[in-house]
Design a protein around this motif. Sequence first.
Motif, PDB file in Angstrom:
ATOM      1  N   GLU A  89       0.815  -1.222   0.000  1.00 57.22           N
ATOM      2  CA  GLU A  89       0.000   0.000   0.000  1.00 57.22           C
ATOM      3  C   GLU A  89       0.846   1.267   0.000  1.00 57.22           C
ATOM      4  O   GLU A  89       0.303   2.371  -0.097  1.00 57.22           O
ATOM      5  CB  GLU A  89      -0.969   0.017   1.184  1.00 57.22           C
ATOM      6  CG  GLU A  89      -0.332  -0.271   2.529  1.00 57.22           C
ATOM      7  CD  GLU A  89      -0.489  -1.727   2.927  1.00 57.22           C
ATOM      8  OE1 GLU A  89      -0.277  -2.622   2.078  1.00 57.22           O
ATOM      9  OE2 GLU A  89      -0.804  -1.976   4.118  1.00 57.22           O
ATOM     10  N   ASP A  90       2.157   1.140   0.106  1.00 53.31           N
ATOM     11  CA  ASP A  90       3.039   2.297  -0.015  1.00 53.31           C
ATOM     12  C   ASP A  90       3.334   2.619  -1.484  1.00 53.31           C
ATOM     13  O   ASP A  90       3.994   3.622  -1.781  1.00 53.31           O
ATOM     14  CB  ASP A  90       4.361   2.053   0.716  1.00 53.31           C
ATOM     15  CG  ASP A  90       4.179   1.943   2.218  1.00 53.31           C
ATOM     16  OD1 ASP A  90       4.818   1.067   2.825  1.00 53.31           O
ATOM     17  OD2 ASP A  90       3.406   2.739   2.792  1.00 53.31           O
ATOM     18  N   THR A  91       2.886   1.767  -2.379  1.00 51.77           N
ATOM     19  CA  THR A  91       3.090   2.012  -3.808  1.00 51.77           C
ATOM     20  C   THR A  91       2.409   3.313  -4.216  1.00 51.77           C
ATOM     21  O   THR A  91       1.219   3.500  -3.988  1.00 51.77           O
ATOM     22  CB  THR A  91       2.530   0.850  -4.633  1.00 51.77           C
ATOM     23  OG1 THR A  91       3.280  -0.327  -4.355  1.00 51.77           O
ATOM     24  CG2 THR A  91       2.611   1.154  -6.123  1.00 51.77           C
ATOM     25  N   ALA A  92       3.192   4.223  -4.787  1.00 51.28           N
ATOM     26  CA  ALA A  92       2.680   5.546  -5.157  1.00 51.28           C
ATOM     27  C   ALA A  92       3.794   6.331  -5.832  1.00 51.28           C
ATOM     28  O   ALA A  92       4.958   5.912  -5.823  1.00 51.28           O
ATOM     29  CB  ALA A  92       2.206   6.310  -3.927  1.00 51.28           C
ATOM     30  N   THR A  93       3.416   7.468  -6.376  1.00 51.53           N
ATOM     31  CA  THR A  93       4.408   8.441  -6.795  1.00 51.53           C
ATOM     32  C   THR A  93       4.653   9.373  -5.623  1.00 51.53           C
ATOM     33  O   THR A  93       3.709   9.899  -5.038  1.00 51.53           O
ATOM     34  CB  THR A  93       3.927   9.240  -8.015  1.00 51.53           C
ATOM     35  OG1 THR A  93       3.668   8.351  -9.095  1.00 51.53           O
ATOM     36  CG2 THR A  93       4.990  10.240  -8.455  1.00 51.53           C
ATOM     37  N   TYR A  94       5.920   9.551  -5.292  1.00 51.91           N
ATOM     38  CA  TYR A  94       6.296  10.367  -4.135  1.00 51.91           C
ATOM     39  C   TYR A  94       6.834  11.703  -4.637  1.00 51.91           C
ATOM     40  O   TYR A  94       7.687  11.746  -5.527  1.00 51.91           O
ATOM     41  CB  TYR A  94       7.343   9.639  -3.295  1.00 51.91           C
ATOM     42  CG  TYR A  94       6.740   8.535  -2.461  1.00 51.91           C
ATOM     43  CD1 TYR A  94       6.272   7.362  -3.066  1.00 51.91           C
ATOM     44  CD2 TYR A  94       6.615   8.658  -1.081  1.00 51.91           C
ATOM     45  CE1 TYR A  94       5.703   6.354  -2.307  1.00 51.91           C
ATOM     46  CE2 TYR A  94       6.046   7.658  -0.314  1.00 51.91           C
ATOM     47  CZ  TYR A  94       5.589   6.507  -0.935  1.00 51.91           C
ATOM     48  OH  TYR A  94       5.013   5.510  -0.188  1.00 51.91           O
ATOM     49  N   TYR A  95       6.318  12.762  -4.017  1.00 54.78           N
ATOM     50  CA  TYR A  95       6.678  14.113  -4.420  1.00 54.78           C
ATOM     51  C   TYR A  95       7.324  14.859  -3.258  1.00 54.78           C
ATOM     52  O   TYR A  95       6.892  14.739  -2.109  1.00 54.78           O
ATOM     53  CB  TYR A  95       5.436  14.895  -4.854  1.00 54.78           C
ATOM     54  CG  TYR A  95       4.732  14.333  -6.054  1.00 54.78           C
ATOM     55  CD1 TYR A  95       3.715  13.400  -5.902  1.00 54.78           C
ATOM     56  CD2 TYR A  95       5.086  14.737  -7.340  1.00 54.78           C
ATOM     57  CE1 TYR A  95       3.055  12.880  -7.003  1.00 54.78           C
ATOM     58  CE2 TYR A  95       4.435  14.223  -8.445  1.00 54.78           C
ATOM     59  CZ  TYR A  95       3.422  13.297  -8.267  1.00 54.78           C
ATOM     60  OH  TYR A  95       2.778  12.783  -9.369  1.00 54.78           O
ATOM     61  N   CYS A  96       8.304  15.659  -3.604  1.00 51.45           N
ATOM     62  CA  CYS A  96       8.927  16.578  -2.666  1.00 51.45           C
ATOM     63  C   CYS A  96       8.331  17.958  -2.908  1.00 51.45           C
ATOM     64  O   CYS A  96       8.051  18.331  -4.059  1.00 51.45           O
ATOM     65  CB  CYS A  96      10.428  16.579  -2.917  1.00 51.45           C
ATOM     66  SG  CYS A  96      11.374  17.769  -1.971  1.00 51.45           S
TER      67      CYS A  96
END
Length: 119
Positions: A89-96
């Motif tokens: 469930e941590d699968t995602a696009t991560y943004y700064c």
Amino acid sequence: QVQLVESGGGLVQAGGSLRLSCAASGRTLSSSVMGWFRQAPGKEREFVAAIVWNGGNTYYGDFVKGRFTISKDNAKNTVYLQMNSLKSEDTATYYCARRRIGGYEYDYWGQGTQVTVSS
């Protein structure tokens, strides 16, 4: 202007770890809060963590529960997100992103880095 470039995403098995980096350039980050957000397909963007550039106070989303750690390197103008015990469930696009201390909106965003956790 602040330019933010994320890196470090990839494919990892459940239970594994990844460290994301966000390199900042342009305007000084003093008086800034640097944050990490994520967005999975079909879901709203979610707050992950934030760090105050001067002082180092940190904040985390409720779901983190000690698995992620945000940190910074002032000399490199870089923010990190160490992610351990990763779940599917941590699968995602991560943004700064960056916002001004006292501001309500994050006004500069990176392009994102994909994190995929296989179960």
